[in-house]
Design a protein around this motif. Structure first.
Motif, PDB file in Angstrom:
ATOM      1  N   LEU A   1       0.731  -1.242  -0.144  1.00 52.29           N
ATOM      2  CA  LEU A   1      -0.161   0.138   0.092  1.00 52.29           C
ATOM      3  C   LEU A   1       0.873   1.216  -0.012  1.00 52.29           C
ATOM      4  O   LEU A   1       1.646   1.349   0.632  1.00 52.29           O
ATOM      5  CB  LEU A   1      -0.940  -0.003   1.126  1.00 52.29           C
ATOM      6  N   HIS A   2       0.306   2.182  -0.785  1.00 52.10           N
ATOM      7  CA  HIS A   2       1.320   3.482  -0.791  1.00 52.10           C
ATOM      8  C   HIS A   2       1.099   4.207   0.496  1.00 52.10           C
ATOM      9  O   HIS A   2       2.185   4.837   0.873  1.00 52.10           O
ATOM     10  CB  HIS A   2       0.413   4.624  -1.951  1.00 52.10           C
ATOM     11  N   ARG A   3       0.082   4.167   1.135  1.00 49.89           N
ATOM     12  CA  ARG A   3      -0.070   4.757   2.483  1.00 49.89           C
ATOM     13  C   ARG A   3       0.741   4.435   3.512  1.00 49.89           C
ATOM     14  O   ARG A   3       0.780   4.819   4.877  1.00 49.89           O
ATOM     15  CB  ARG A   3      -1.635   4.765   2.776  1.00 49.89           C
ATOM     16  N   THR A   4       1.408   3.084   3.508  1.00 46.72           N
ATOM     17  CA  THR A   4       1.803   2.548   4.658  1.00 46.72           C
ATOM     18  C   THR A   4       3.080   3.284   5.159  1.00 46.72           C
ATOM     19  O   THR A   4       3.386   3.219   6.479  1.00 46.72           O
ATOM     20  CB  THR A   4       2.333   1.066   4.419  1.00 46.72           C
TER      21      THR A   4
ATOM     22  N   ARG B   1       5.145   5.494   9.916  1.00 51.61           N
ATOM     23  CA  ARG B   1       5.963   6.613  10.737  1.00 51.61           C
ATOM     24  C   ARG B   1       5.066   6.877  11.927  1.00 51.61           C
ATOM     25  O   ARG B   1       5.863   7.237  12.945  1.00 51.61           O
ATOM     26  CB  ARG B   1       5.991   7.866  10.012  1.00 51.61           C
ATOM     27  N   ASP B   2       3.834   6.819  12.067  1.00 48.39           N
ATOM     28  CA  ASP B   2       2.907   7.223  13.306  1.00 48.39           C
ATOM     29  C   ASP B   2       3.214   5.973  14.157  1.00 48.39           C
ATOM     30  O   ASP B   2       3.281   6.373  15.389  1.00 48.39           O
ATOM     31  CB  ASP B   2       1.405   7.217  12.627  1.00 48.39           C
ATOM     32  N   MET B   3       3.199   4.718  13.800  1.00 48.24           N
ATOM     33  CA  MET B   3       3.482   3.650  14.576  1.00 48.24           C
ATOM     34  C   MET B   3       4.812   3.583  15.440  1.00 48.24           C
ATOM     35  O   MET B   3       5.278   3.399  16.472  1.00 48.24           O
ATOM     36  CB  MET B   3       3.224   2.218  13.935  1.00 48.24           C
ATOM     37  N   ILE B   4       6.006   4.356  14.500  1.00 49.61           N
ATOM     38  CA  ILE B   4       7.161   4.401  15.273  1.00 49.61           C
ATOM     39  C   ILE B   4       7.098   5.527  16.327  1.00 49.61           C
ATOM     40  O   ILE B   4       7.852   5.238  17.127  1.00 49.61           O
ATOM     41  CB  ILE B   4       8.194   4.881  14.185  1.00 49.61           C
ATOM     42  N   ALA B   5       6.496   6.453  16.057  1.00 49.35           N
ATOM     43  CA  ALA B   5       6.444   7.479  16.808  1.00 49.35           C
ATOM     44  C   ALA B   5       5.879   7.027  18.143  1.00 49.35           C
ATOM     45  O   ALA B   5       6.059   7.365  19.357  1.00 49.35           O
ATOM     46  CB  ALA B   5       5.611   8.831  16.372  1.00 49.35           C
ATOM     47  N   ARG B   6       4.761   6.127  18.089  1.00 54.14           N
ATOM     48  CA  ARG B   6       4.222   5.417  19.360  1.00 54.14           C
ATOM     49  C   ARG B   6       5.157   4.371  19.970  1.00 54.14           C
ATOM     50  O   ARG B   6       4.561   4.065  20.878  1.00 54.14           O
ATOM     51  CB  ARG B   6       2.962   4.693  18.563  1.00 54.14           C
ATOM     52  N   GLY B   7       6.157   3.910  19.224  1.00 57.04           N
ATOM     53  CA  GLY B   7       6.824   2.830  19.927  1.00 57.04           C
ATOM     54  C   GLY B   7       6.067   1.584  19.909  1.00 57.04           C
ATOM     55  O   GLY B   7       6.135   0.862  21.045  1.00 57.04           O
ATOM     56  N   ALA B   8       5.496   1.239  18.847  1.00 61.11           N
ATOM     57  CA  ALA B   8       4.645   0.048  18.665  1.00 61.11           C
ATOM     58  C   ALA B   8       5.351  -0.987  18.336  1.00 61.11           C
ATOM     59  O   ALA B   8       6.497  -0.990  18.039  1.00 61.11           O
ATOM     60  CB  ALA B   8       3.429   0.360  17.693  1.00 61.11           C
TER      61      ALA B   8
ATOM     62  N   SER C   1      11.419  -1.397   5.983  1.00 64.34           N
ATOM     63  CA  SER C   1      12.063  -2.194   6.973  1.00 64.34           C
ATOM     64  C   SER C   1      13.264  -1.145   7.439  1.00 64.34           C
ATOM     65  O   SER C   1      13.733  -1.322   8.920  1.00 64.34           O
ATOM     66  CB  SER C   1      12.643  -3.332   6.362  1.00 64.34           C
ATOM     67  N   THR C   2      13.934  -0.338   6.728  1.00 66.68           N
ATOM     68  CA  THR C   2      14.786   0.311   7.058  1.00 66.68           C
ATOM     69  C   THR C   2      14.262   1.537   8.144  1.00 66.68           C
ATOM     70  O   THR C   2      15.085   2.021   9.090  1.00 66.68           O
ATOM     71  CB  THR C   2      15.737   1.161   5.842  1.00 66.68           C
ATOM     72  N   MET C   3      12.992   2.152   7.962  1.00 65.84           N
ATOM     73  CA  MET C   3      12.311   2.959   8.748  1.00 65.84           C
ATOM     74  C   MET C   3      12.211   2.231  10.171  1.00 65.84           C
ATOM     75  O   MET C   3      12.499   2.858  11.226  1.00 65.84           O
ATOM     76  CB  MET C   3      11.126   3.211   8.229  1.00 65.84           C
ATOM     77  N   MET C   4      11.992   0.868  10.132  1.00 65.45           N
ATOM     78  CA  MET C   4      11.769   0.192  11.317  1.00 65.45           C
ATOM     79  C   MET C   4      13.003  -0.116  12.030  1.00 65.45           C
ATOM     80  O   MET C   4      12.793  -0.292  13.132  1.00 65.45           O
ATOM     81  CB  MET C   4      10.907  -1.156  10.889  1.00 65.45           C
ATOM     82  N   LEU C   5      14.081   0.073  11.428  1.00 70.83           N
ATOM     83  CA  LEU C   5      15.231  -0.178  12.170  1.00 70.83           C
ATOM     84  C   LEU C   5      16.129   1.108  12.217  1.00 70.83           C
ATOM     85  O   LEU C   5      17.401   1.074  12.567  1.00 70.83           O
ATOM     86  CB  LEU C   5      16.112  -1.085  11.384  1.00 70.83           C
TER      87      LEU C   5
ATOM     88  N   PHE D   1      10.357   1.046  19.622  1.00 66.75           N
ATOM     89  CA  PHE D   1       9.560   0.203  18.645  1.00 66.75           C
ATOM     90  C   PHE D   1      10.099  -1.335  18.346  1.00 66.75           C
ATOM     91  O   PHE D   1      11.149  -1.365  18.564  1.00 66.75           O
ATOM     92  CB  PHE D   1       9.626   0.931  17.268  1.00 66.75           C
ATOM     93  N   PHE D   2       9.124  -2.167  18.194  1.00 69.35           N
ATOM     94  CA  PHE D   2       9.730  -3.600  17.857  1.00 69.35           C
ATOM     95  C   PHE D   2       9.268  -4.010  16.555  1.00 69.35           C
ATOM     96  O   PHE D   2       8.067  -4.352  16.333  1.00 69.35           O
ATOM     97  CB  PHE D   2       9.107  -4.420  18.968  1.00 69.35           C
ATOM     98  N   PRO D   3      10.336  -4.450  15.576  1.00 68.83           N
ATOM     99  CA  PRO D   3       9.817  -4.871  14.154  1.00 68.83           C
ATOM    100  C   PRO D   3       9.810  -6.290  13.919  1.00 68.83           C
ATOM    101  O   PRO D   3      10.585  -6.884  14.497  1.00 68.83           O
ATOM    102  CB  PRO D   3      11.221  -4.210  13.640  1.00 68.83           C
ATOM    103  N   VAL D   4       8.823  -6.544  13.242  1.00 71.93           N
ATOM    104  CA  VAL D   4       8.609  -7.815  13.090  1.00 71.93           C
ATOM    105  C   VAL D   4       8.490  -7.976  11.572  1.00 71.93           C
ATOM    106  O   VAL D   4       7.465  -7.398  10.953  1.00 71.93           O
ATOM    107  CB  VAL D   4       7.111  -8.440  13.458  1.00 71.93           C
TER     108      VAL D   4
END
Length: 319
Positions: A171-174, A179-186, A217-221, A230-233
């Motif tokens: 999805l383009h919107r992801t 970015r919002d999820m990373i800010a939340r530490g999700a 994935s680079t955003m998640m890391l 934040f915990f990446p899966v």
């Protein structure tokens, strides 16, 4: 790829084909390729066996496109029964849910009541530890459900529940959602996506999806993600991609305990063994239950090569 995926989703949704397929599936072994067990006891036994090999599971009770309220109640009852049994074993209690199987297609109030009940049940067990994950993982379904699904996650997270969210790289919107999820530490499970959304909202070519997956994935890391807890899966069966992510994680200072890979039960066991042997956290998305038809054919829609797995399973076990 889009036409193939849409065709396989049509097969998954076809009631006549489902009736025929399920009549032969358990006799031939066709149902066994991607399904851990038919009931709670068998699923927990399989989870314990996998744990001995260093593999965690995310439990999913089979049932997609649920329009019957009695089936919604059955899903809640099965997960209710599963949680205390998993708790007794000391294994992870990592439950994956589809909003559409818990009341989304009936009424928002029904969905909220059922999800709140399950989330509260997990919270009663206590906080997770470095060695034990206790999470309600929300799966991402059709494009028109994304906003509602994210609102559900945010409401639960803001209420102090141990919840996680799946996002789709196609999805383009992801990028903005991540970015919002990373800010939340999700905790976020990144997958390529099993649905077939319109071209104007999604990448449709495999190379483009793969490229976007790695960008996400680079955003998640990132340093920000690490700083925020934040915990990446990473949900992938692509060996090259998995090892590229591992190298990038090392370069960014992430230890193997700070992220994990997730794969589908029954898919690419050689890569599963390889990741575990190298000391990486691996979780299998492990369905249980009887309603396997839609799930199995959605896996074929994700990757045409899975059709061969299904057919070979059928032929070898039908002899």
């Amino acid at each position: 790829m889009g036409m193939w995926q849409k065709s396989m989703i049509a097969v998954a949704c076809s009631k006549p084909l489902r009736a025929i397929g399920e009549a032969i599936g358990h006799k031939t072994g066709l149902a066994d390729q991607f399904v851990s067990a038919g009931d709670v006891a068998g699923h927990v036994a399989r989870a314990e066996a996998l744990a001995r090999d260093g593999i965690r599971v995310s439990s999913f009770y089979l049932g997609e496109y649920v329009t019957d309220l009695s089936q919604v109640r059955e899903t809640v009852a099965q997960l209710d029964a599963l949680v205390p049994v998993l708790d007794q074993t000391g294994l992870d209690i990592h439950i994956s849910i589809d909003p559409s199987q818990l009341g989304y297609m009936q009424d928002q109030a029904i969905l909220d009541r059922n999800v709140d009940h399950l989330a509260a049940k997990l919270n009663e067990i206590g906080l997770e530890t470095p060695h034990r994950t206790i999470r309600l993982m929300i799966d991402m379904e059709d494009i028109d459900m994304v906003d509602d699904t994210l609102r559900l996650h945010h409401r639960l997270a803001d209420g102090g529940y141990q919840v996680a969210q799946t996002l789709q790289a196609r999805l383009h919107r992801t990028k903005a959602d991540l970015r919002d999820m990373i800010a939340r530490g999700a905790m976020v499970r990144l997958v390529k996506g099993a649905m077939a959304p319109p071209d104007d909202v999604a990448f449709t070519k495999r190379d483009d999806i793969d490229e976007n997956y790695f960008r996400l994935s680079t955003m998640m890391l990132s340093a920000e993600a690490k700083r925020n807890g934040f915990f990446p899966v990473f949900g992938t069966h692509d060996r090259k991609l998995a090892w590229t992510i591992i190298e990038h994680a090392k370069a960014q200072g992430w230890s193997p305990e700070q992220f994990e890979f997730e794969m589908l039960y029954g898919v690419n066991q050689p890569l599963q063994r390889e990741l575990v042997a190298a000391g990486h956290r691996l979780r299998l998305y492990a369905p249980f239950g009887k309603d396997w038809w839609a799930y199995a054919w959605r896996r074929v829609g994700e990757n045409p090569r899975n059709l061969g797995l299904l057919m070979r399973s059928s032929m070898s076990k039908g002899r």
